[in-house]
Scaffold this motif. Structure first.
Motif, short mmCIF file in Angstrom:
data_model
loop_
_atom_site.label_atom_id
_atom_site.label_comp_id
_atom_site.label_asym_id
_atom_site.label_seq_id
_atom_site.Cartn_x
_atom_site.Cartn_y
_atom_site.Cartn_z
N GLY A 294 84.22 240.84 85.33
CA GLY A 294 84.04 242.24 84.57
C GLY A 294 84.48 243.58 84.94
N ARG A 295 85.69 243.52 84.96
CA ARG A 295 86.64 244.70 85.49
C ARG A 295 87.56 245.14 84.23
NH1 ARG A 295 86.12 245.09 90.65
NH2 ARG A 295 87.61 246.84 90.67
N SER A 296 87.76 246.29 83.92
CA SER A 296 88.89 246.77 83.07
C SER A 296 90.09 246.28 83.57
CB SER A 296 88.90 248.34 82.86
OG SER A 296 88.82 248.95 83.99
N MET A 297 91.42 246.64 82.75
CA MET A 297 92.73 246.57 83.39
C MET A 297 93.40 247.84 82.97
SD MET A 297 93.24 243.47 84.93
CE MET A 297 94.91 242.86 84.63
N GLU A 298 94.29 248.12 83.98
CA GLU A 298 95.22 249.34 83.71
C GLU A 298 96.52 248.74 83.19
OE1 GLU A 298 94.25 252.48 83.42
OE2 GLU A 298 92.10 252.02 84.05
N LEU A 299 97.07 248.98 82.05
CA LEU A 299 98.36 248.60 81.33
C LEU A 299 99.36 249.83 81.48
CD1 LEU A 299 97.12 246.59 78.10
CD2 LEU A 299 97.16 245.94 80.58
N THR A 300 100.46 249.41 81.92
CA THR A 300 101.56 250.43 81.77
C THR A 300 102.69 249.53 80.87
OG1 THR A 300 100.94 251.25 84.06
CG2 THR A 300 103.31 251.57 83.32
N GLU A 301 103.15 250.32 79.92
CA GLU A 301 104.23 249.84 78.96
C GLU A 301 103.88 248.32 78.72
OE1 GLU A 301 107.79 251.22 80.64
OE2 GLU A 301 107.62 253.23 80.20
N MET A 302 102.98 247.77 78.53
CA MET A 302 102.60 246.25 78.19
C MET A 302 102.93 246.09 76.66
SD MET A 302 101.37 243.25 78.96
CE MET A 302 99.92 243.64 80.19
N PRO A 303 103.94 245.19 76.37
CA PRO A 303 104.53 245.09 74.96
C PRO A 303 103.30 244.46 74.00
CG PRO A 303 105.83 243.82 76.54
CD PRO A 303 104.73 244.54 77.36
N VAL A 304 103.24 245.22 72.88
CA VAL A 304 102.23 244.94 72.11
C VAL A 304 102.57 245.05 70.59
CG1 VAL A 304 101.38 247.29 71.94
CG2 VAL A 304 99.97 245.63 71.18
N THR A 305 102.22 243.90 69.85
CA THR A 305 102.93 244.06 68.49
C THR A 305 101.89 244.73 67.42
OG1 THR A 305 101.26 242.19 67.60
CG2 THR A 305 103.44 241.76 68.60
N ALA A 306 102.19 245.20 66.28
CA ALA A 306 101.54 245.83 65.51
C ALA A 306 100.03 245.11 64.92
CB ALA A 306 102.26 246.38 64.26
N GLU A 307 100.33 243.92 65.27
CA GLU A 307 99.00 243.12 64.66
C GLU A 307 97.81 243.11 65.82
OE1 GLU A 307 99.21 239.28 62.22
OE2 GLU A 307 100.95 239.27 63.37
N GLY A 308 98.30 243.85 67.07
CA GLY A 308 97.41 243.93 67.98
C GLY A 308 97.32 242.95 69.13
#
Length: 469
Positions: A294-308
């Motif tokens: 039940g925790r959030s995650m902190e992302l740093t420059e995680m690759p992501v597509t335009a489809e989410g």
């Protein structure tokens, strides 16, 4: 609480039961083509082909599809004609997808990202694509009733040559799975039941993916900010399993939050089931542990597509603060922008939209669970709930709030629960489908984990003995 179309967080369940104009006609045309493909496109039924051609008569495909239909009926259809027919079928299902997505957007009041750039993939292995289309053309001529082992085995060499090439991995994987399904069903003449819609989906998608530049891919960027998980969807097959985390992403730059997904997929022995699936998946994505805790995650420059789709890498993520999924659903879900859908992915089966509902009543109707929301019924798909979780049909039926995926199948919208909230001793208690993703001290979960560990140990010992031989 205010209705979604007025800026609030309540889903307009009434809109989900209103027929979508033109949808039945589009699906009837698809069914006509699928009937023709079942018998084979070497002189198929003229009436079915004429109905299919009429369905796109007002589109830019009209001339090519009419010619392709006539050629097929005359027994003279070639690769270019099959390609036109496949494109028209995908276009029809794409229109169904778009109409359903528009209805969901209206019901939820959620904004969609319509400004997405798509790039066309390029490949130098044109001869392999030609060979793939040729094999698919032979399959189309034979039809599902005419398939045999000799015909299906013709794909083996083509697939083996395609798989090592990263640019061809996507069509190769589709053809590999498609050929395996067909091979397991040979001879087609003896089949009592044919999955006509599914096989036609795979065939038409394969035809377009095997065109040079046929696969449009979304531009890829990076994501920096906070990831708030909503729940996990588990998709299991005999030899593979995928865990897909649905979440709300809040960018660090303060821009609009959006819906994203992160997936982990692994091959598995068919003897590993239940809680053992998590043991296979955990090493591939730290996000699973965060969801379980039940925790959030902190992302740093995680690759992501335009489809989410987050292209997950643990190097770009670290555990964040505690984050309750139901708080996220109540506060952040409604404002999150929905991602765009790639052209070839526009299909009603691909619809899986995160939604939050509460204040409903549950009842069983002919052994099927139904939520009544503001006097309107919404079917609940409990069959999709993974066995490797504490979430049960009984817990869902006793709930008063639910985070789920809105799907469409067999002419109706369905809700697939990812988590539910119930009241026990005047306190809200949440039950999640992904509660065991990162491990568990729950008695039932721990027992299942131990059984899975024992099974995996036996398999490793057997594999070791075979390798030593």
């Amino acid at each position: 609480m205010v209705p979604a179309d007025q800026g609030g967080g309540v889903m307009r369940a009434d809109l989900l039961s209103v027929p979508v104009e033109g949808l039945d006609e589009a699906l009837a045309a698809v069914d006509a083509f699928d009937r023709a493909l079942t018998g084979g496109l070497l002189r198929p039924d003229a009436a079915d082909m004429a109905e299919f051609a009429r369905s796109v008569a007002a589109t830019p495909l009209a001339e090519k599809v009419a010619e392709a239909a006539d050629k097929a009926v005359a027994g003279a259809a070639g690769e270019e004609h099959f390609t036109a027919l496949a494109a028209a079928r995908l276009a029809l299902l794409g229109s169904v997808h778009d109409a359903l997505a528009a209805r969901i957007a209206e019901a939820t009041g959620r904004v969609h990202d319509d400004e997405t750039d798509w790039t066309t993939s390029e490949t130098q292995s044109l001869n392999l694509l030609v060979a793939a289309r040729s094999w698919l053309g032979d399959v189309a001529r034979a039809g599902w009733r005419g398939i045999d082992h000799d015909l299906i085995s013709g794909s083996a060499q083509i697939i083996s040559a395609m798989l090592p090439d990263p640019a061809l991995r996507r069509p190769a994987a589709l053809l590999d799975g498609f050929a395996a399904e067909l091979a397991a069903s040979c001879p087609g003449a003896s089949l009592e039941r044919i999955p006509a819609r599914r096989w036609a989906d795979l065939w038409s998608r394969g035809m377009l993916l095997a065109l040079p530049g046929g696969a449009s891919t979304p531009a890829t960027g990076t994501a920096t900010g906070r990831l708030l998980p909503l729940g996990i969807d588990v998709q299991e097959h005999a030899t593979a399993v995928q865990a897909q985390v649905h979440a709300v992403f809040e960018p660090a730059d303060g821009s609009a939050s959006r819906l994203v997904r992160a997936s982990a997929s692994v091959s598995k022995p068919d003897t590993v089931v239940g809680a053992g699936l998590w043991q296979l998946l955990r090493p591939h994505m730290s996000l699973l542990a965060a969801v379980g805790e039940g925790r959030s995650m902190e992302l740093t420059e995680m690759p992501v597509t335009a489809e989410g789709d987050l292209i997950w890498s643990d190097e770009h993520a670290k555990p964040g603060e505690p984050a309750d999924a139901f708080a996220t659903a109540r506060v952040a879900l409604q404002a999150a922008t929905a991602p765009a859908t790639a052209p070839l992915d526009r299909h009603p089966a691909r619809i899986a939209v995160p939604v939050f509902v509460e204040g409903y009543t549950a009842r069983t109707d002919d052994d099927a669970l139904v939520f009544t929301i503001a006097e309107h019924d919404l079917a609940v798909d409990t069959d999709r709930v993974p066995a490797a979780s504490p979430l049960t049909a009984e817990a869902i039926a006793a709930s008063n709030a639910c985070i789920g995926l809105l799907r469409w199948d067999a002419g109706n919208f369905h809700l697939q629960p990812l988590a539910v909230e119930t009241t026990k001793r005047k306190k809200a208690v949440a039950v999640h489908a992904g509660a065991w993703a990162g491990g568990t001290t729950d008695k039932a979960g721990a027992k299942a984990e131990k059984a899975a560990t024992d099974a995996a140990k036996v398999l490793r010992e057997r594999a070791g003995r075979l390798l030593r031989k």
